[in-house]
Scaffold this motif. Structure first.
Motif, PDB file in Angstrom:
ATOM      1  N   ASP B 134       0.831  -1.206   0.000  1.00  0.00           N
ATOM      2  CA  ASP B 134       0.000   0.000   0.000  1.00  0.00           C
ATOM      3  C   ASP B 134       0.861   1.250   0.000  1.00  0.00           C
ATOM      4  O   ASP B 134       2.011   1.221   0.421  1.00  0.00           O
ATOM      5  CB  ASP B 134      -0.878   0.018   1.263  1.00  0.00           C
ATOM      6  N   ALA B 135       0.232   2.370  -0.446  1.00  0.00           N
ATOM      7  CA  ALA B 135       0.948   3.656  -0.441  1.00  0.00           C
ATOM      8  C   ALA B 135       0.727   4.347   0.911  1.00  0.00           C
ATOM      9  O   ALA B 135      -0.402   4.388   1.397  1.00  0.00           O
ATOM     10  CB  ALA B 135       0.418   4.546  -1.549  1.00  0.00           C
ATOM     11  N   VAL B 136       1.815   4.790   1.490  1.00  0.00           N
ATOM     12  CA  VAL B 136       1.715   5.433   2.808  1.00  0.00           C
ATOM     13  C   VAL B 136       2.254   6.863   2.717  1.00  0.00           C
ATOM     14  O   VAL B 136       3.315   7.096   2.156  1.00  0.00           O
ATOM     15  CB  VAL B 136       2.531   4.672   3.885  1.00  0.00           C
ATOM     16  N   GLY B 137       1.496   7.793   3.302  1.00  0.00           N
ATOM     17  CA  GLY B 137       1.958   9.205   3.397  1.00  0.00           C
ATOM     18  C   GLY B 137       2.044   9.607   4.852  1.00  0.00           C
ATOM     19  O   GLY B 137       1.578   8.893   5.733  1.00  0.00           O
ATOM     20  N   LEU B 138       2.657  10.756   5.076  1.00  0.00           N
ATOM     21  CA  LEU B 138       2.822  11.160   6.474  1.00  0.00           C
ATOM     22  C   LEU B 138       2.619  12.672   6.601  1.00  0.00           C
ATOM     23  O   LEU B 138       3.014  13.450   5.725  1.00  0.00           O
ATOM     24  CB  LEU B 138       4.232  10.812   6.957  1.00  0.00           C
ATOM     25  N   MET B 139       1.995  13.043   7.701  1.00  0.00           N
ATOM     26  CA  MET B 139       1.934  14.463   8.046  1.00  0.00           C
ATOM     27  C   MET B 139       2.161  14.576   9.543  1.00  0.00           C
ATOM     28  O   MET B 139       1.466  13.947  10.334  1.00  0.00           O
ATOM     29  CB  MET B 139       0.560  15.029   7.684  1.00  0.00           C
ATOM     30  N   THR B 140       3.230  15.337   9.935  1.00  0.00           N
ATOM     31  CA  THR B 140       3.420  15.599  11.367  1.00  0.00           C
ATOM     32  C   THR B 140       2.979  17.039  11.630  1.00  0.00           C
ATOM     33  O   THR B 140       3.149  17.911  10.789  1.00  0.00           O
ATOM     34  CB  THR B 140       4.884  15.425  11.798  1.00  0.00           C
ATOM     35  N   PRO B 150       3.670  12.863   0.640  1.00  0.00           N
ATOM     36  CA  PRO B 150       2.491  12.273  -0.029  1.00  0.00           C
ATOM     37  C   PRO B 150       2.566  10.743  -0.018  1.00  0.00           C
ATOM     38  O   PRO B 150       3.641  10.162   0.117  1.00  0.00           O
ATOM     39  CB  PRO B 150       2.574  12.825  -1.457  1.00  0.00           C
ATOM     40  N   ALA B 151       1.415  10.133  -0.145  1.00  0.00           N
ATOM     41  CA  ALA B 151       1.352   8.657  -0.055  1.00  0.00           C
ATOM     42  C   ALA B 151       2.016   8.037  -1.282  1.00  0.00           C
ATOM     43  O   ALA B 151       1.663   8.367  -2.421  1.00  0.00           O
ATOM     44  CB  ALA B 151      -0.105   8.233   0.042  1.00  0.00           C
ATOM     45  N   ARG B 152       3.007   7.191  -1.012  1.00  0.00           N
ATOM     46  CA  ARG B 152       3.683   6.460  -2.082  1.00  0.00           C
ATOM     47  C   ARG B 152       3.991   5.055  -1.602  1.00  0.00           C
ATOM     48  O   ARG B 152       4.065   4.815  -0.408  1.00  0.00           O
ATOM     49  CB  ARG B 152       4.988   7.168  -2.469  1.00  0.00           C
ATOM     50  N   ALA B 153       4.220   4.165  -2.563  1.00  0.00           N
ATOM     51  CA  ALA B 153       4.462   2.771  -2.181  1.00  0.00           C
ATOM     52  C   ALA B 153       5.896   2.347  -2.443  1.00  0.00           C
ATOM     53  O   ALA B 153       6.257   1.204  -2.213  1.00  0.00           O
ATOM     54  CB  ALA B 153       3.489   1.857  -2.956  1.00  0.00           C
ATOM     55  N   ARG B 154       6.720   3.310  -2.873  1.00  0.00           N
ATOM     56  CA  ARG B 154       8.110   2.947  -3.180  1.00  0.00           C
ATOM     57  C   ARG B 154       8.874   2.588  -1.915  1.00  0.00           C
ATOM     58  O   ARG B 154       8.579   3.131  -0.827  1.00  0.00           O
ATOM     59  CB  ARG B 154       8.823   4.114  -3.857  1.00  0.00           C
ATOM     60  N   SER B 155       9.885   1.740  -2.057  1.00  0.00           N
ATOM     61  CA  SER B 155      10.627   1.302  -0.861  1.00  0.00           C
ATOM     62  C   SER B 155      11.450   2.464  -0.292  1.00  0.00           C
ATOM     63  O   SER B 155      11.619   2.581   0.934  1.00  0.00           O
ATOM     64  CB  SER B 155      11.530   0.121  -1.195  1.00  0.00           C
ATOM     65  N   THR B 156      11.986   3.327  -1.170  1.00  0.00           N
ATOM     66  CA  THR B 156      12.779   4.468  -0.660  1.00  0.00           C
ATOM     67  C   THR B 156      11.891   5.446   0.113  1.00  0.00           C
ATOM     68  O   THR B 156      12.355   6.165   0.977  1.00  0.00           O
ATOM     69  CB  THR B 156      13.421   5.219  -1.822  1.00  0.00           C
ATOM     70  N   HIS B 157      10.641   5.455  -0.241  1.00  0.00           N
ATOM     71  CA  HIS B 157       9.722   6.379   0.408  1.00  0.00           C
ATOM     72  C   HIS B 157       9.574   6.064   1.896  1.00  0.00           C
ATOM     73  O   HIS B 157       9.476   6.949   2.741  1.00  0.00           O
ATOM     74  CB  HIS B 157       8.364   6.293  -0.292  1.00  0.00           C
ATOM     75  N   LEU B 158       9.602   4.771   2.183  1.00  0.00           N
ATOM     76  CA  LEU B 158       9.445   4.360   3.580  1.00  0.00           C
ATOM     77  C   LEU B 158      10.592   4.902   4.433  1.00  0.00           C
ATOM     78  O   LEU B 158      10.392   5.361   5.554  1.00  0.00           O
ATOM     79  CB  LEU B 158       9.422   2.829   3.648  1.00  0.00           C
TER      80      LEU B 158
END
Lengths: 697, 321
Positions: B134-140, B150-158
């Motif tokens: 799944d694509a995950v995004g984050l906002m703190t 923004p929500a992305r599913a790439r491994s580098t994104h994690l």
């Protein structure tokens, strides 16, 4: 133990504070950082028995510190010790210095001063030694130490009061510095019996006006054992405006005279700022049409130009609108012009711009005070009458025969002669006339030019040029001059030399008079002196030094001597509002200026009218800061005397005992010690508490 | 696997879970997340949304404006009727994690701060979702939005996401509305929003923001973090309490104030819960001494319930050609 300021013991009530804090405050051991206080409500600290037991040492220390502080401020002293010293008889020496300057003429000031002195004398112990010195311009001893000691203690106050009433404030300036020095010297000269020596103090009863002169203290080293106590005389209403005539210099006046101007000053603490200045009739009423409004803000002064006299003969100007009238009147005199006959000996045309006469005539223009009547005569036409009539003789050509002898006799009788030989022959003739050797006289033509080099600025002729701003004579180029040997002329004194070392100006005393000899003329053929800015001042300086003209000291104030002009042959003086008195024969000074006003002098050859004013310093009545006295090295003692109304309650022995014992120092020291111990105990307790509890919630 | 974990999550047995205090000793956030997620296999969520895919769902009659690519030509040839072939969209879940980084989160009584717990929870969820593809995004956020990925599913994104979570907190106070409004403006496509916060802020405008997000079709899940001592005010001695956010101090004797405090705190928590309930939002109250796996179970349970309800709704209302 007694206390000088027992009111401070009320501070002991503050002891309840630490007790309350110890009971009430459950001091949080630590802060707890908490996410949000939005659900918390503050809790009132509760009293707990546990706390009281825990901090009893700290509580005791804190209470002790407060109590010691309160006791220290209450200024404790031991009565037993004080009584013993009184019985043992330490002798206090006190000089009461009473101001009786013009500013004490203000309403109620003198009465207040008398009351203060009375209280001081009565408060003194019988064994104390007291002297009373009244002062204004000069200090006057009213009661010396020895006289005071010889009087019964009960009579001292009455005697002092009687003498003070006989010497009320005059019109003189306040020379406070001299008075303080006189008081200090009286105290230090008083013999000391070491074992019974007590406090030595000067008690100054004065309005301490800021116009008082303290400059005498600059050169005086104040004795360390002498204390000064100031008992200020307070005058109501505060504030004062005053007025002085503005003296214009003779040179700045036109022949028609100058408009009359006065300076109106207002003291810093003044309440009124609008005044009327104007001519006053002899009856004391304001002369209509001769008044002008003056607005002078507090602490400032303004020059006010008066309208012309509405009626002839008015010489009194009054300032109206001020609460204290003692300094609100000035007198002005009409300027009288004196004629000075000057004889010039030289074969020259007056209109020849290349000759000395041309410059001399222009250097002596007539003004409101002086009119120089220059009479140029050729050598052969000079007669003895002209020589006798002249007040000043200037000669460029030599005189021979009987006239030369007459001139010598006139100079010896006090006349002044200025020699400006234009040629070697003339120079030789005058050197011979002066009794010098002629073989040394020669003409010197400088290859470029000579300059005035070595000048004796100590001599009165050059004293006005002593300031470095005015002392540069090097810009005057001298093309030719006569060289002579001053050693050959008896008594000759060289006042200035050229850079070549040859004399430029010599003074040769001859009997009562003087001969001045310039070895180079001021005309362009000889030098640039005639066209330089130094020429006129130098001529005036020579005229003044010879006594031909006399510049009156600007603004004679009360107490100043008036210099009398011997030419007028003055024999009588009339003081303001007084009868005519004879003057001593041949008097050159009149010392009796005791009050402001017009002094009229009459003589065989003329009259003189001199106005005497009040010292401007008396107008500045705002109080002087005691720090200014301290800055001049005086050891000030805080005023300890309550107002005259409370003098029944004065306990001077207690005061003295407290001042000697200084127990308060021990109390303050003990307070500091307790505070240090308290800090240590508190720090230790806190450390222990932190170790015991940790920081976990 | 999903079924078993869900049943376990319903119970209160904590044996076998990782103690949060032990977990927090692991320095790396990534490692912490991986440890928790270990044991879960990556699942593919069935999307309720339609798109071009291999898996057929239904036919519907062609209406003008439909893309002719989706016309089933064979049906047209066979029956002379124009039908559009509909497929189930196989795109993965788009999840946004909204993590509170305000000062109040820095509080922790048992060696774990709420901030640590919250970031580890967010990292765990991110790891878990990423593992599922799944694509995950984050906002703190604190008083404003600090980080947004923004929500992305790439491994580098994690990795970027972990880095953003690991950044020290800068803010002071909490504003719950600002990030939600920001999210509304940024994320147009519907997805899952997971809000991790201690909710120590006024709730006045929170409800309206949540309502707007919910009506936009976003699925929202709330993790309400609570410190055990914060909930109970379990202090003995009187203390000078200092507000972490405003630095205001207050002298409080817990013995005196405890009852009132607990009531007010419980009322606030209850208000958050009711607010979520009204909006159909999943609300999970998590104490920082509870294992993180429970949060995962709660997450999966909520997701499954939602999935079932969507399927159920579709089964009841869908039409078959």
């Amino acid at each position: 133990m007694s206390f000088l300021a027992p009111l401070f013991l009320a501070g002991l009530a503050a002891l309840s504070l630490p007790i309350l804090f110890h009971l009430a405050r459950r001091t949080p051991r630590q802060r707890m950082r908490f996410p949000s206080l939005m659900f918390l409500v503050p809790t009132t600290p509760r009293l707990t028995k546990r706390n009281r037991l825990e901090h009893w040492l700290l509580l005791a220390l804190r209470c002790l510190a407060l109590a010691l502080l309160a006791f220290g401020f209450a200024r404790p002293f031991l009565k037993e010790a004080d009584q013993a010293s009184a019985a043992g008889g330490r002798i206090r020496r006190q000089v009461i210095l009473v101001d009786r300057s013009a500013s004490l003429r203000r309403d109620g000031a003198w009465a207040a001063a008398l009351e203060k002195v009375d209280a001081l004398v009565r408060a003194a112990a019988p064994a104390d030694r007291i002297a009373v010195i009244a002062f204004a311009r000069v200090p006057t001893v009213l009661l010396s130490f020895s006289e005071g000691a010889s009087l019964p203690a009960s009579d001292r106050a009455a005697v002092v009061r009687q003498r003070l009433e006989r010497a009320p404030p005059g019109w003189e300036a306040t020379h406070l510095g001299q008075a303080l020095i006189a008081a200090a010297e009286a105290l230090t000269e008083e013999p000391v019996q070491a074992e019974r020596d007590g406090v030595r103090e000067v008690v100054l009863v004065s309005d301490l006006q800021s116009g008082a002169r303290l400059d005498a203290l600059q050169a005086f080293e104040w004795p360390s054992e002498v204390l000064v106590r100031v008992e200020p005389v307070v005058v109501r209403p505060a504030g004062n405006a005053g007025m002085q005539a503005v003296v214009t210099s003779a040179e700045s006046e036109t022949v028609d005279g100058a408009p009359v101007r006065v300076r109106v000053s207002n003291s810093l603490d003044a309440t009124s700022e609008r005044f009327t200045v104007g001519w006053t009739q002899p009856s004391g009423e304001a002369a209509s049409g001769g008044q002008v409004e003056a607005y002078v803000p507090a602490g400032q002064s303004r020059l006010v130009t008066l309208p012309p006299r509405p009626a002839a003969g008015l010489n009194r100007i009054t300032l109206r609108g001020d609460a204290h009238p003692f300094d609100n009147t000035v007198w002005v005199t009409d300027t009288e012009r004196r004629v000075v006959p000057v004889l010039y000996v030289g074969q020259e045309q007056a209109a020849d711009a290349g000759q000395p006469l041309y410059f001399l005539k222009r250097a002596l223009p007539a003004n409101a005070r002086w009119e120089f009547r220059l009479k140029p005569l050729r050598t052969e036409t000079v007669d003895t009458t002209s020589l006798r009539e002249a007040a000043w003789v200037v000669a460029s050509d030599p005189l021979v025969g009987t006239v030369a002898d007459t001139l010598r006799a006139e100079v010896q009788a006090g006349k002044s002669l200025l020699l400006v030989p234009k040629s070697t022959e003339a120079a030789r003739a005058w050197v011979v006339w002066l009794g010098g050797r002629i073989d040394a006289v020669r003409e010197e033509k400088a290859s470029r030019y000579a300059m005035w080099g070595e000048i004796d600025f100590q001599h009165p002729v050059f004293a006005p040029f002593a300031d470095p701003r005015f002392g540069d004579f090097t810009k005057i180029h001298v093309w030719s001059h006569r060289v002579l040997d001053p050693a050959s002329i008896s008594g000759a004194r060289v006042l200035a030399r050229f850079d070549t070392g040859d004399p430029a100006l010599l003074q040769v005393p001859l009997g009562q008079g003087s001969v001045w000899l310039l070895t180079s003329g001021w005309h362009p053929a000889d030098s640039q002196l005639g066209v330089s800015s130094k020429f006129v001042p130098l001529l005036w300086s020579l005229l003044e030094s010879s006594g031909v003209v006399r510049t009156d000291a600007p603004g004679v104030t009360v107490g100043d001597p008036i210099l009398l002009d011997p030419a007028l042959g003055l024999t009588r003086v009339t003081r303001p509002g007084g009868p005519s008195e004879p003057l001593p024969t041949g008097a050159t000074r009149f010392e009796g200026t005791t009050e402001p006003g017009l002094y009229l002098f009459s003589g065989t050859r003329g009259d003189a009218r001199i106005s005497v004013g009040l010292d401007p310093g008396e107008t500045r009545t705002e109080p002087l800061s005691p720090e200014e006295l301290e800055q001049r090295g005086l050891r000030l003692k805080a005023p300890e005397m309550p107002s005259s109304r409370d003098r029944a309650r004065v306990d001077l022995p207690a005061l003295e005992a407290e001042g000697r014992q200084k127990l308060w120092r021990w109390f303050i020291g003990a307070t500091l010690l307790v505070v240090v111990v308290e800090s240590l105990v508190a720090a230790r307790a806190r450390r222990a508490a932190v170790m015991e509890e940790g920081v976990t919630p | 696997m999903t079924g078993t974990t869900t049943s376990s999550a319903a119970g209160t047995v904590r044996r076998g879970y990782i103690d949060p205090r032990a977990l927090m000793r692991i320095g790396s956030l990534e490692l912490r997340a991986r440890v928790v997620v270990e044991g879960f296999w990556n699942g593919l969520h069935r999307s309720p949304y339609h798109g071009f895919s291999a898996e057929f769902t239904e036919y519907r009659p062609y209406s003008s404006g439909d893309d002719p690519r989706y016309v089933d030509w064979r049906v047209l040839a066979r029956s002379d009727r124009v039908y559009i072939k509909k497929f189930e969209d196989e795109t993965n879940l788009r999840c946004h994690l909204l993590v509170d980084r305000s000062r109040s989160m820095d509080y922790g009584s048992a060696g774990i701060t709420k901030a640590d717990y919250g970031t580890t929870l967010a990292a765990t969820l991110a790891q878990f979702l990423h593992k599922q593809g799944d694509a995950v995004g984050l906002m703190t956020f604190d008083e404003r939005v600090r980080e947004y990925l923004p929500a992305r599913a790439r491994s580098t994104h994690l990795r970027q996401l972990f880095l953003a979570l690991d950044k020290p907190a800068e803010g002071k106070t909490t504003d719950l509305v600002a990030p939600l409004e920001h999210m509304l403006a940024l994320v147009r496509k519907r997805g899952l929003l997971v809000l991790v916060s201690d909710f120590l802020a006024p709730l006045d405008r929170l409800e309206s923001s949540l309502t707007t997000l919910a009506t936009c079709g976003h699925e929202i899940l709330v993790f309400h973090l609570v410190d055990p001592s914060e909930a109970s005010l379990s202090f003995d001695a009187p203390l000078l309490f200092e507000d972490l956010e405003t630095a205001r101090t207050l002298f409080v004797d817990p013995e005196v104030a405890r009852v009132g405090y607990r009531e007010r705190f419980a009322a606030h928590t209850e208000a958050v819960r009711r607010l979520c309930e009204r909006q159909g939002i999943g609300h999970h109250r998590l104490a920082t001494d509870e294992p993180l796996e429970l949060a995962l179970f709660a997450f999966l349970k909520t997701r499954q319930q939602r999935h079932k309800s969507v399927r159920g709704a579709r089964a009841g209302g869908g039409r078959r050609p």
